[in-house]
Write a protein that holds these residues in place. Structure first.
Motif, mmCIF file in Angstrom:
data_model
loop_
_atom_site.group_PDB
_atom_site.id
_atom_site.type_symbol
_atom_site.label_atom_id
_atom_site.label_comp_id
_atom_site.label_asym_id
_atom_site.label_seq_id
_atom_site.Cartn_x
_atom_site.Cartn_y
_atom_site.Cartn_z
ATOM 1 N N ASP A 5 0.835 -1.213 0.000
ATOM 2 C CA ASP A 5 0.000 0.000 0.000
ATOM 3 C C ASP A 5 0.862 1.253 0.000
ATOM 4 O O ASP A 5 0.592 2.224 0.716
ATOM 5 C CB ASP A 5 -0.943 0.008 1.210
ATOM 6 C CG ASP A 5 -1.991 -1.091 1.130
ATOM 7 O OD1 ASP A 5 -2.384 -1.440 0.001
ATOM 8 O OD2 ASP A 5 -2.391 -1.609 2.187
ATOM 9 N N GLY A 6 1.927 1.215 -0.802
ATOM 10 C CA GLY A 6 2.791 2.385 -0.936
ATOM 11 C C GLY A 6 3.988 2.403 -0.014
ATOM 12 O O GLY A 6 4.898 3.216 -0.192
ATOM 13 N N SER A 7 4.026 1.518 0.982
ATOM 14 C CA SER A 7 5.148 1.485 1.924
ATOM 15 C C SER A 7 6.311 0.687 1.338
ATOM 16 O O SER A 7 6.114 -0.332 0.673
ATOM 17 C CB SER A 7 4.703 0.857 3.246
ATOM 18 O OG SER A 7 5.768 0.823 4.176
ATOM 19 N N ALA A 8 7.543 1.138 1.594
ATOM 20 C CA ALA A 8 8.739 0.516 1.032
ATOM 21 C C ALA A 8 8.949 -0.899 1.571
ATOM 22 O O ALA A 8 8.644 -1.200 2.726
ATOM 23 C CB ALA A 8 9.964 1.371 1.340
ATOM 24 N N PRO A 27 15.418 -0.007 2.439
ATOM 25 C CA PRO A 27 14.073 -0.313 1.945
ATOM 26 C C PRO A 27 13.916 0.027 0.468
ATOM 27 O O PRO A 27 14.403 1.053 -0.004
ATOM 28 C CB PRO A 27 13.169 0.570 2.821
ATOM 29 C CG PRO A 27 13.952 0.755 4.090
ATOM 30 C CD PRO A 27 15.390 0.840 3.652
ATOM 31 N N VAL A 28 13.259 -0.867 -0.262
ATOM 32 C CA VAL A 28 13.004 -0.663 -1.689
ATOM 33 C C VAL A 28 11.703 0.121 -1.827
ATOM 34 O O VAL A 28 10.628 -0.374 -1.479
ATOM 35 C CB VAL A 28 12.897 -2.009 -2.435
ATOM 36 C CG1 VAL A 28 12.649 -1.768 -3.923
ATOM 37 C CG2 VAL A 28 14.165 -2.833 -2.227
ATOM 38 N N GLU A 29 11.812 1.335 -2.334
ATOM 39 C CA GLU A 29 10.650 2.211 -2.414
ATOM 40 C C GLU A 29 9.584 1.652 -3.353
ATOM 41 O O GLU A 29 9.892 0.963 -4.332
ATOM 42 C CB GLU A 29 11.067 3.608 -2.884
ATOM 43 C CG GLU A 29 11.963 4.357 -1.900
ATOM 44 C CD GLU A 29 11.260 4.650 -0.581
ATOM 45 O OE1 GLU A 29 10.016 4.765 -0.575
ATOM 46 O OE2 GLU A 29 11.953 4.768 0.440
ATOM 47 N N CYS A 42 7.176 -4.811 4.843
ATOM 48 C CA CYS A 42 7.412 -3.418 4.479
ATOM 49 C C CYS A 42 7.636 -2.572 5.729
ATOM 50 O O CYS A 42 7.455 -3.044 6.856
ATOM 51 C CB CYS A 42 6.232 -2.869 3.673
ATOM 52 S SG CYS A 42 5.964 -3.753 2.106
ATOM 53 N N VAL A 43 8.039 -1.330 5.518
ATOM 54 C CA VAL A 43 8.236 -0.412 6.639
ATOM 55 C C VAL A 43 6.950 -0.331 7.451
ATOM 56 O O VAL A 43 6.961 -0.339 8.686
ATOM 57 C CB VAL A 43 8.649 0.980 6.122
ATOM 58 C CG1 VAL A 43 8.722 1.970 7.280
ATOM 59 C CG2 VAL A 43 9.995 0.903 5.405
#
Length: 235
Positions: A57-60, A105-107, A137-138
């Motif tokens: 949902d957009g998190s890296a 983290p991979v954006e 994810c983050v």
């Protein structure tokens, strides 16, 4: 003051609807964790590439945990630039999980891949092996582990597990040494250059292509209806 006629409204609605369907379907279908190749021969050494181009949902993305199915005679994770790797259970036999943790983290919106070499057991011919992937994810996580029930379209799943179809064994099972040499050489070259290797994007889902084509056809059909009605009214 200009007015928008019903015919123009219908024309705009048909064209916009068709274009939106054509664009939205491939985007939704590509928002998965995928494995390449999707088919391999029983008894062969196969290099599986797991790819993603999105976060949660957009998190890296911070880590990928790959669950390994039964039916593997050997598992060899590849060292990837930008990732650390852990083989869970490898000290007591064949690993049951491979965990890749990103150094940074991979954006969301950036494509990345990790690679594992496996040897498929001879008796797996005709089976479909699932490789569930937990994407951490983050903020949040996505468990790509859903399997289609009998008669269910796998494209209807929200988070399908990556699958490999195992075909019949061939005379040429692939050389263990050759595969390892190629894998090690690729990893060494990438490390020496200080760059992360990038693979070509996976082929588009054929179902998504058909649905996209259907969307365009729907738009064209709406245009044809509008033109036909216009001619009928004039006559």
């Amino acid at each position: 003051m200009s007015r928008t006629t019903p015919r123009r409204r219908l024309l705009a609605t048909g064209i916009v609807g068709g274009v939106l369907l054509a664009v939205a379907v491939p985007i939704a279908a590509s928002a998965h964790v995928t494995v390449t190749p999707g088919e391999a021969a029983a008894g062969s050494y196969t290099v599986l590439e797991f790819a993603f181009g999105h976060g949660c949902d957009g998190s890296a993305t911070t880590a990928l945990t790959i669950d390994l199915p039964e039916g593997l005679d050997s598992v060899t994770p590849q060292l990837e630039p930008g990732w650390s790797v852990e083989a869970v259970g490898a000290d007591t036999g064949i690993a049951s999980q491979i965990i890749y943790t990103a150094d940074e983290p991979v954006e969301d919106g950036f494509r990345s891949t990790v690679t594992i070499q496996v040897k498929l057991a001879e008796d797996t011919a005709g089976e479909t092996l699932a490789f569930p992937v937990l994407q951490s994810c983050v903020e949040g996580e996505t468990n790509w582990a859903e399997l289609a029930e009998e008669g269910q379209d796998p494209h209807d799943l929200d988070a399908p597990a990556p699958l490999v179809v195992v075909s019949a064994a061939t005379d040429d099972h692939g050389g263990h040494g050759d595969d390892e040499a190629t894998t090690d050489e690729s990893a060494t070259d990438a490390s020496a250059d200080g760059m992360t290797t990038t693979s070509a994007p996976a082929e588009a889902d054929p179902v998504a292509r058909w649905l996209a084509a259907g969307g365009l056809v729907a738009g064209i059909a709406a245009l044809a209806v509008v033109l036909l009605r216009g001619r009928t009214r004039k006559s």
